[in-house]
Design a protein around this motif. Structure first.
Motif, PDB file in Angstrom:
ATOM      1  N   ALA A 312       0.823  -1.209   0.000  1.00 40.10           N
ATOM      2  CA  ALA A 312       0.000   0.000   0.000  1.00 40.10           C
ATOM      3  C   ALA A 312       0.857   1.259   0.000  1.00 40.10           C
ATOM      4  N   HIS A 313       0.261   2.352  -0.443  1.00 39.50           N
ATOM      5  CA  HIS A 313       0.890   3.670  -0.334  1.00 39.50           C
ATOM      6  C   HIS A 313       0.485   4.361   0.960  1.00 39.50           C
ATOM      7  N   VAL A 314      -0.783   4.198   1.361  1.00 39.38           N
ATOM      8  CA  VAL A 314      -1.299   4.814   2.585  1.00 39.38           C
ATOM      9  C   VAL A 314      -1.731   3.691   3.520  1.00 39.38           C
ATOM     10  N   VAL A 315      -1.145   3.648   4.702  1.00 39.12           N
ATOM     11  CA  VAL A 315      -1.437   2.613   5.689  1.00 39.12           C
ATOM     12  C   VAL A 315      -2.048   3.266   6.917  1.00 39.12           C
ATOM     13  N   VAL A 316      -3.242   2.824   7.302  1.00 43.11           N
ATOM     14  CA  VAL A 316      -3.957   3.389   8.438  1.00 43.11           C
ATOM     15  C   VAL A 316      -3.747   2.488   9.650  1.00 43.11           C
ATOM     16  N   VAL A 317      -3.274   3.060  10.750  1.00 44.53           N
ATOM     17  CA  VAL A 317      -3.037   2.313  11.993  1.00 44.53           C
ATOM     18  C   VAL A 317      -3.586   3.131  13.156  1.00 44.53           C
ATOM     19  N   ASN A 318      -3.528   2.570  14.353  1.00 47.79           N
ATOM     20  CA  ASN A 318      -3.883   3.376  15.519  1.00 47.79           C
ATOM     21  C   ASN A 318      -2.617   3.873  16.219  1.00 47.79           C
ATOM     22  N   HIS A 319      -2.823   4.811  17.146  1.00 48.32           N
ATOM     23  CA  HIS A 319      -1.680   5.407  17.831  1.00 48.32           C
ATOM     24  C   HIS A 319      -0.843   4.365  18.557  1.00 48.32           C
ATOM     25  N   ALA A 320      -1.508   3.401  19.199  1.00 46.39           N
ATOM     26  CA  ALA A 320      -0.775   2.419  20.001  1.00 46.39           C
ATOM     27  C   ALA A 320       0.177   1.604  19.129  1.00 46.39           C
ATOM     28  N   LEU A 321      -0.287   1.182  17.949  1.00 44.09           N
ATOM     29  CA  LEU A 321       0.577   0.398  17.065  1.00 44.09           C
ATOM     30  C   LEU A 321       1.724   1.248  16.542  1.00 44.09           C
ATOM     31  N   LEU A 322       1.449   2.496  16.215  1.00 45.70           N
ATOM     32  CA  LEU A 322       2.526   3.378  15.755  1.00 45.70           C
ATOM     33  C   LEU A 322       3.573   3.561  16.850  1.00 45.70           C
ATOM     34  N   MET A 323       3.137   3.783  18.098  1.00 48.42           N
ATOM     35  CA  MET A 323       4.089   3.958  19.192  1.00 48.42           C
ATOM     36  C   MET A 323       4.944   2.705  19.391  1.00 48.42           C
ATOM     37  N   ALA A 324       4.300   1.538  19.334  1.00 45.51           N
ATOM     38  CA  ALA A 324       5.056   0.293  19.491  1.00 45.51           C
ATOM     39  C   ALA A 324       6.070   0.126  18.364  1.00 45.51           C
ATOM     40  N   ASP A 325       5.678   0.506  17.148  1.00 43.35           N
ATOM     41  CA  ASP A 325       6.599   0.412  16.015  1.00 43.35           C
ATOM     42  C   ASP A 325       7.786   1.345  16.202  1.00 43.35           C
ATOM     43  N   LEU A 326       7.530   2.589  16.607  1.00 43.36           N
ATOM     44  CA  LEU A 326       8.612   3.549  16.793  1.00 43.36           C
ATOM     45  C   LEU A 326       9.572   3.100  17.886  1.00 43.36           C
ATOM     46  N   ALA A 327       9.019   2.546  18.972  1.00 42.63           N
ATOM     47  CA  ALA A 327       9.880   2.088  20.065  1.00 42.63           C
ATOM     48  C   ALA A 327      10.751   0.915  19.630  1.00 42.63           C
ATOM     49  N   LEU A 328      10.171  -0.015  18.876  1.00 45.95           N
ATOM     50  CA  LEU A 328      10.943  -1.161  18.408  1.00 45.95           C
ATOM     51  C   LEU A 328      12.027  -0.728  17.431  1.00 45.95           C
ATOM     52  N   ARG A 329      11.717   0.228  16.571  1.00 44.09           N
ATOM     53  CA  ARG A 329      12.732   0.725  15.631  1.00 44.09           C
ATOM     54  C   ARG A 329      13.890   1.365  16.388  1.00 44.09           C
ATOM     55  N   GLU A 330      13.571   2.084  17.458  1.00 49.95           N
ATOM     56  CA  GLU A 330      14.627   2.728  18.228  1.00 49.95           C
ATOM     57  C   GLU A 330      15.490   1.689  18.941  1.00 49.95           C
ATOM     58  N   ASP A 331      14.855   0.633  19.463  1.00 48.73           N
ATOM     59  CA  ASP A 331      15.589  -0.359  20.250  1.00 48.73           C
ATOM     60  C   ASP A 331      16.282  -1.414  19.396  1.00 48.73           C
ATOM     61  N   ALA A 332      15.609  -1.856  18.321  1.00 47.23           N
ATOM     62  CA  ALA A 332      16.104  -3.008  17.570  1.00 47.23           C
ATOM     63  C   ALA A 332      16.449  -2.696  16.127  1.00 47.23           C
ATOM     64  N   GLY A 333      16.104  -1.515  15.659  1.00 44.22           N
ATOM     65  CA  GLY A 333      16.445  -1.162  14.289  1.00 44.22           C
ATOM     66  C   GLY A 333      15.454  -1.627  13.249  1.00 44.22           C
ATOM     67  N   HIS A 334      14.407  -2.330  13.656  1.00 44.21           N
ATOM     68  CA  HIS A 334      13.341  -2.730  12.734  1.00 44.21           C
ATOM     69  C   HIS A 334      12.020  -2.606  13.476  1.00 44.21           C
ATOM     70  N   GLY A 335      10.926  -2.507  12.723  1.00 39.95           N
ATOM     71  CA  GLY A 335       9.657  -2.204  13.358  1.00 39.95           C
ATOM     72  C   GLY A 335       8.586  -3.238  13.112  1.00 39.95           C
ATOM     73  N   LEU A 336       7.373  -2.919  13.587  1.00 39.41           N
ATOM     74  CA  LEU A 336       6.212  -3.769  13.394  1.00 39.41           C
ATOM     75  C   LEU A 336       5.518  -3.479  12.071  1.00 39.41           C
ATOM     76  N   LEU A 337       5.706  -2.268  11.548  1.00 39.22           N
ATOM     77  CA  LEU A 337       5.055  -1.843  10.313  1.00 39.22           C
ATOM     78  C   LEU A 337       6.036  -1.949   9.150  1.00 39.22           C
ATOM     79  N   PRO A 338       5.526  -2.113   7.941  1.00 43.72           N
ATOM     80  CA  PRO A 338       6.417  -2.003   6.772  1.00 43.72           C
ATOM     81  C   PRO A 338       7.068  -0.620   6.761  1.00 43.72           C
ATOM     82  N   ALA A 339       8.240  -0.522   6.164  1.00 48.22           N
ATOM     83  CA  ALA A 339       8.992   0.735   6.180  1.00 48.22           C
ATOM     84  C   ALA A 339       8.155   1.869   5.605  1.00 48.22           C
TER      85      ALA A 339
END
Length: 823
Positions: A312-339
């Motif tokens: 997709a070009h536009v991906v709709v998520v909720n705040h909680a999933l976005l926060m979890a993705d950002l935290a994982l990217r900061e800690d592990a270098g990869h996230g829960l969401l596609p780049a």
């Protein structure tokens, strides 16, 4: 430049590191400028399948570089696996020889210089494409102004904050530039919302408008993994249903029927309620997945959602999933969401709440019980440890010593695990004894840790429970470790998956309790608020929950969001206080940004009146609830229903609902929060024209009822946060320690935004009209009243005794009466 596309200085540094390593593989992260590596940082030495140490280092636009001592630059299978993982996040992958003179660029990094959209495509959409697709549609200049500002922010990679009043059309104002930017860059833009209601609106209405108006863009919604049905686990739950109570079996049967018709498999699509303990049996779970070995992998609802999001070009998520993705990217270098490369946060007034939820932790007796339950036998149904023991006998490829080690650890773990639920009930039941309905929470502050109650009751009880949790977790870990390198057949894998999940959950609870009772140090006590609160009862005995949450999320959000994604856009109908965004920015760690405030286009003066009675008793008066209930009943009778009563406590919800039912009679439709699911309450309210809905927090916002169905909004009490809330207290103390006035810096601005949200329930279109009543006389008596009233839209204001205000309500809502003259 050399043929390797490495700057000479970078090549020299890499060559030196390779020589020092003595010929083994070296891994480095390289900065890329205009297609060439300008500098490198060596991060690890070893082989490609042992390079987890650097997974947290590279970011989009960089490259991971490593050498092949053989001089053969063909990527191996581990190389390709790493390259695929990094490419999801825009990180390139390069193989070089030991001299760093030749290179194979397996994956090119993301180009950090994005294409720009500019003004012209955005203006063309709103001025030409939209009216052509929807005849009669008019260009809304505030909407276009916002769209152009969002487009500029995405193009320039700078943060933007937009307050867009109800009726501006803000959803389309950010979706159009987001879609155009994603198409121009063949990249993803994430749209994050707080509520599912807004997600549903975006998917069912706004995103479809784009396509009808000629802006074809691929879209997807992605939820947290636990929101998706797991087909394999549903089958297991059906096989085990004879041990379930009747209600659970009925819910399971409904899920089986639903699973045969649902396309998305998302819990949010369910039209019926499912008890949490039933959903937990069938939800998709990272700890319980068989991944490629699962027979349902190709049709898995979660992986299908991931695949849709990846394309997709536009991906709709909720705040909680976005926060979890950002935290994982900061800690592990990869996230829960596609780049993704840009993000738009709608309902951004909830961003601090989302950041808080990310780092909050809790332990309850129910959580411990649920974590350990899969291990234990239930009636005739053996638990995971017993099933694992049986599976060991059926797998004849396992060495005997492995079987013995697993069995020894399992037997010891089961013995202790069986006592865990009772231990949690006992410990948290003892803690509940220090609480009461009048004091349902106890904050762990400096004063409390000096009291005997903390040292002699709380610390011993929680420390003992933590040790038991850690003991069981350790024994389970021994069983898991004993099987390392020995894969069980797919048919025998489920018991070990259950054991692994229980181990991780119990270890997490043990760690939380250890941190909760640890000796405070200045850094830790400044970062976290800790408290004990009263929870639900188990039988006749009350239970406590221990909680911790960050006092200040601004530093974390500054790093994870605003620094990592500089082109982020935040929007809401309520972000400013007196036209100033500094309060909101200070709470979410945004130091500087472009700002835009667009008022609602509605004619509030002619569409609404704001009733401000001056003679109610103070909310601190013991007769306040009874007196305000009479006023609520009077107002609802005057409006003939069609009313929201927005409360600040469940006690008030119960009192007003009871007063309305007793006065209006059995024919009245009085809907109270907590009696039915929220969507059901709203559906009934919309269908029954004389209904009145009494609710608290969740009805102050995210609810849109157009037309005459909602013509009266009553706010009995100003929405100040409860001063005894432990986290709120900690935040007040933090501000006071910095020399700030907590009321002026936090309490009042928060109440302003909340009050504006409540008022905003009334007018949802240009055709709506109605009344907002604010029954709290403190707006006239206290200095802060001027701040609160100045923040509300310019409705015609009626101030005076209740009888005069009530008469104005009748006059305004009675269509047979002549309209009041304009002053």
């Amino acid at each position: 430049m050399s043929g390797s596309r490495l700057h000479p200085a970078a090549a020299d540094a890499l060559r030196e590191a390779i020589a020092e390593a003595g010929g083994v593989e070296v891994f480095a992260v390289g900065e890329v400028v205009r297609g060439h590596v300008t500098e490198v940082v060596v991060c690890a030495r070893g082989t490609a399948d042992k390079v987890l140490a650097i997974l947290g280092r590279p970011r989009a636009g960089q490259v991971v570089i490593h050498n092949h001592p053989s001089g053969v630059l063909e990527p191996s299978d581990p190389d390709l696996a790493l390259a695929a993982r990094y490419s999801e996040d825009g990180v390139g992958f390069v193989i070089v020889d030991d001299e760093a003179s030749r290179a194979r660029w397996v994956v090119e990094p993301w180009d950090p210089t994005p294409a720009t959209v500019g003004r012209e495509p955005i203006e063309r959409f709103f001025r030409e494409q939209l009216p052509a697709a929807f005849p009669g549609a008019e260009v809304r200049e505030p909407q276009l102004e916002m769209a152009l500002a969002v487009g500029a922010a995405l193009d320039e990679g700078r943060p933007l904050v937009v307050e867009a009043g109800t009726g501006t059309g803000k959803s389309l104002a950010y979706l159009v530039p987001a879609a155009l930017w994603a198409l121009a860059n063949d990249a993803k833009v994430v749209i994050a919302t707080h509520t599912r209601a807004l997600q549903a609106q975006l998917l069912s209405t706004d995103l479809r408008v784009l396509g009808r108006a000629g802006l074809e863009v691929r879209t997807a919604v992605l939820e947290g993994r636990g929101n998706y049905l797991c087909k394999r686990r549903l089958g297991l739950a059906v096989d085990e249903q004879e041990e379930l109570p009747d209600e659970a079996r009925e819910a399971l049967g409904a899920l089986v029927a639903w699973s045969g018709t649902t396309d998305l498999g998302s819990r949010s699509d369910l039209s019926f309620a499912v008890p949490p303990e039933v959903w937990e049996r069938v939800e998709s779970d990272t700890d319980l997945t068989l991944r490629l070995r699962c027979p349902h992998h190709d049709s898995c609802h979660f992986y299908e959602a991931r695949r849709r999001a990846a394309g997709a070009h536009v991906v709709v998520v909720n705040h909680a999933l976005l926060m979890a993705d950002l935290a994982l990217r900061e800690d592990a270098g990869h996230g829960l969401l596609p780049a993704y490369r840009r993000v738009v946060l709608d309902e951004a007034h909830h961003l601090e709440e989302a950041g808080t939820g990310l780092a909050a932790s809790a332990v309850s007796a129910l959580a411990v019980r649920r974590a350990v339950a899969p291990l234990l036998d239930r009636g005739r149904k053996p638990g995971a440890l017993a099933r694992l023991d049986a599976a060991l006998d059926r797998v004849d490829t396992l060495p005997g010593d492995v079987r013995e080690r697993v069995r020894t650890a399992s037997v010891e773990a089961l013995h202790t695990a069986e006592a865990l639920p009772a231990a949690a009930d006992q410990a948290l039941g003892e803690l509940a004894g220090v609480l009461s309905p009048d004091q349902p929470a106890r904050r762990v502050d400096t004063a409390y840790v000096a009291e005997p109650e903390w040292r002699e009751l709380v610390v011993p009880q929680l420390s003992a429970l933590s040790r038991t949790l850690a003991e069981v977790s350790g024994l389970l870990a021994r069983a898991v470790d004993a099987l390392e390198g020995h894969r069980l057949p797919t048919a025998e894998a489920q018991p070990m998956l259950d054991v692994q999940r229980a181990q991780r959950r119990l270890a997490g609870h043990a760690t939380t309790l250890q941190a909760f009772v640890a000796e405070p140090d200045p850094d830790r006590s400044a970062a976290q608020a800790r408290w004990i609160e009263l929870a639900q009862r188990r039988g006749d005995r009350p239970q406590a929950v221990v909680r911790a949450a960050p006092i200040d999320v601004a530093p974390a959000l500054s790093r994870m969001l605003w620094t990592a994604l500089p082109g982020a856009v935040a929007t809401s109908a309520t972000l400013s206080v007196a036209g100033d965004f500094r309060f909101w920015r200070s709470r979410v760690g945004l130091e500087r940004s472009a700002e835009l405030a667009l008022p609602s286009p509605f004619d509030h003066f002619h569409q609404a009146i704001l009733g401000l009675p001056t003679d109610p008793p103070s909310p601190t008066d013991p007769h306040w609830l009874r007196a305000s209930a009479r006023m609520v009943v009077d107002a609802v009778e005057a409006s003939g229903g069609g009313a929201f009563v927005l409360c600040t406590s469940y006690r008030a919800v119960d009192a007003y609902a009871a007063a309305l039912r007793s006065t209006l009679g059995p024919g009245a439709t009085v809907l109270a929060q907590g009696t039915l699911p929220r969507p059901t309450l709203l559906d009934r309210f919309r269908r029954e024209p004389r209904a009145v809905l009494v609710g608290t927090d969740s009805f102050w916002e995210g609810v849109s009822v157009k037309g005459d169905a909602l013509r009266l909004v009553i706010i009995p009490r100003l929405p100040f946060r409860v001063p005894t809330d432990p986290l709120w207290q900690a935040r007040h103390e933090r501000l006071a320690s910095r020399g700030q006035d907590p009321f002026a810096a936090l309490t009042l601005p928060s109440a302003v935004l909340r009050l504006r949200q409540g008022y905003g329930r009334l007018l949802r279109s240009r055709a709506d009209r109605g009344v907002v009543l604010l029954l709290d006389a403190r707006v006239h008596e206290r200095r802060y009243g001027r701040v609160l009233l100045a923040a509300l839209p310019p409705a015609r204001r009626v101030k005076g005794p209740w009888t005069r205000v009530l008469g104005a309500v009748r006059d305004f809502l009675d269509p047979s009466r002549p309209a009041a003259p304009t002053p």
